[in-house]
Design a protein around this motif. Sequence first.
Motif, PDB file in Angstrom:
ATOM      1  N   PRO A 214       0.765  -1.058  -0.089  1.00  0.00           N
ATOM      2  CA  PRO A 214       0.087   0.019   0.051  1.00  0.00           C
ATOM      3  C   PRO A 214       0.864   1.330   0.043  1.00  0.00           C
ATOM      4  N   MET A 215       0.065   2.260  -0.594  1.00  0.00           N
ATOM      5  CA  MET A 215       0.632   3.660  -0.361  1.00  0.00           C
ATOM      6  C   MET A 215       0.550   4.080   1.003  1.00  0.00           C
ATOM      7  N   GLY A 216       1.192   4.917   1.795  1.00  0.00           N
ATOM      8  CA  GLY A 216       1.030   5.544   2.974  1.00  0.00           C
ATOM      9  C   GLY A 216      -0.127   6.366   2.692  1.00  0.00           C
ATOM     10  N   CYS A 217      -0.625   7.041   1.868  1.00  0.00           N
ATOM     11  CA  CYS A 217      -1.859   8.058   1.786  1.00  0.00           C
ATOM     12  C   CYS A 217      -2.985   7.099   1.565  1.00  0.00           C
ATOM     13  N   ARG A 218      -3.035   5.820   1.507  1.00  0.00           N
ATOM     14  CA  ARG A 218      -4.035   4.839   1.203  1.00  0.00           C
ATOM     15  C   ARG A 218      -4.874   5.038   0.222  1.00  0.00           C
ATOM     16  N   THR A 219      -4.266   5.559  -1.038  1.00  0.00           N
ATOM     17  CA  THR A 219      -5.214   5.921  -2.232  1.00  0.00           C
ATOM     18  C   THR A 219      -5.014   4.891  -3.272  1.00  0.00           C
ATOM     19  N   GLY A 220      -4.013   3.812  -2.973  1.00  0.00           N
ATOM     20  CA  GLY A 220      -3.656   3.016  -3.799  1.00  0.00           C
ATOM     21  C   GLY A 220      -2.596   2.176  -3.398  1.00  0.00           C
ATOM     22  N   PHE A 221      -1.850   1.283  -4.482  1.00  0.00           N
ATOM     23  CA  PHE A 221      -0.801   0.484  -3.866  1.00  0.00           C
ATOM     24  C   PHE A 221       0.213   0.501  -5.116  1.00  0.00           C
ATOM     25  N   TYR A 222       1.679   0.190  -4.689  1.00  0.00           N
ATOM     26  CA  TYR A 222       2.735   0.227  -5.433  1.00  0.00           C
ATOM     27  C   TYR A 222       2.930  -1.272  -5.665  1.00  0.00           C
ATOM     28  N   LEU A 223       3.359  -1.682  -7.138  1.00  0.00           N
ATOM     29  CA  LEU A 223       3.754  -3.061  -7.741  1.00  0.00           C
ATOM     30  C   LEU A 223       4.941  -2.860  -8.304  1.00  0.00           C
ATOM     31  N   LEU A 224       5.981  -3.420  -7.819  1.00  0.00           N
ATOM     32  CA  LEU A 224       7.253  -3.387  -8.345  1.00  0.00           C
ATOM     33  C   LEU A 224       7.364  -4.706  -9.182  1.00  0.00           C
ATOM     34  N   LEU A 225       7.834  -4.558 -10.638  1.00  0.00           N
ATOM     35  CA  LEU A 225       8.200  -5.900 -11.224  1.00  0.00           C
ATOM     36  C   LEU A 225       9.409  -5.910 -12.079  1.00  0.00           C
ATOM     37  N   ALA A 226      10.138  -6.896 -11.780  1.00  0.00           N
ATOM     38  CA  ALA A 226      11.379  -7.151 -12.465  1.00  0.00           C
ATOM     39  C   ALA A 226      11.198  -7.066 -14.198  1.00  0.00           C
ATOM     40  N   GLY A 227      11.941  -5.965 -14.631  1.00  0.00           N
ATOM     41  CA  GLY A 227      11.747  -5.592 -16.062  1.00  0.00           C
ATOM     42  C   GLY A 227      11.381  -4.490 -16.450  1.00  0.00           C
ATOM     43  N   LYS A 228      11.482  -4.100 -17.559  1.00  0.00           N
ATOM     44  CA  LYS A 228      10.972  -2.524 -18.237  1.00  0.00           C
ATOM     45  C   LYS A 228       9.743  -2.822 -18.705  1.00  0.00           C
ATOM     46  N   TYR A 229       8.787  -2.131 -18.260  1.00  0.00           N
ATOM     47  CA  TYR A 229       7.278  -2.074 -18.784  1.00  0.00           C
ATOM     48  C   TYR A 229       6.749  -0.686 -18.906  1.00  0.00           C
ATOM     49  N   GLU A 230       5.560  -0.575 -19.576  1.00  0.00           N
ATOM     50  CA  GLU A 230       5.001   0.590 -19.633  1.00  0.00           C
ATOM     51  C   GLU A 230       3.298   0.258 -19.140  1.00  0.00           C
ATOM     52  N   SER A 231       2.819   1.284 -18.647  1.00  0.00           N
ATOM     53  CA  SER A 231       1.436   0.998 -17.769  1.00  0.00           C
ATOM     54  C   SER A 231       0.575  -0.067 -18.782  1.00  0.00           C
ATOM     55  N   LYS A 232       0.496   0.176 -20.098  1.00  0.00           N
ATOM     56  CA  LYS A 232      -0.474  -0.643 -20.880  1.00  0.00           C
ATOM     57  C   LYS A 232      -0.101  -2.061 -20.827  1.00  0.00           C
ATOM     58  N   ASP A 233       1.141  -2.511 -20.695  1.00  0.00           N
ATOM     59  CA  ASP A 233       1.791  -3.902 -20.563  1.00  0.00           C
ATOM     60  C   ASP A 233       1.017  -4.513 -19.544  1.00  0.00           C
TER      61      ASP A 233
END
Length: 159
Positions: free
Chosen positions: A78-97
């Motif tokens: 979670p984000m500290g502000c509680r408006t969403g989440f962080y996802l960390l993925l190995a690799g280089k991506y764009e949002s649409k991916d």
Amino acid sequence: MEKITSFTIDHIKLVPGVYVSRTDYVEGNPVTTFDLRMTNPNEEPVMNTAEVHTIEHLAATFLRNHAEYRDKTIYFGPMGCRTGFYLLLAGKYESKDIVPLIKELFAFIRDFEGEVPGASAKDCGNYLDMNLPMAKYLAGKYLSQVLEDISEAQLIYPA
């Protein structure tokens, strides 16, 4: 001291979406951090800790068991502000991916039945702070109002 990248985003213009927050390199290998923004910052109420905690348990379990992304998932939280989440993925991506993955993830949470993985005193430091019905509601809302018909403006941070 320099502002970190996430504090330079105009949260007044930011709407719920899926954003690349940053790409870092660890020993030459890219790691992409995604901002999974579920609520409209400073406009909507933030998520309560119980549903955030439940989403975190379900999402981390789903991602680390996913056929394609299990070995690419570094972190979901979670984000500290509680408006969403962080996802960390190995690799280089764009949002649409990753939109298909995020749709699959939030459909899983919306439809989840049973005991939340890791929701016991033995497995979690705050196992009583869980709210599965509200987590399912928020996952369904994000899926239907954001992910199912996501626009380009919801994939790139506002200028």
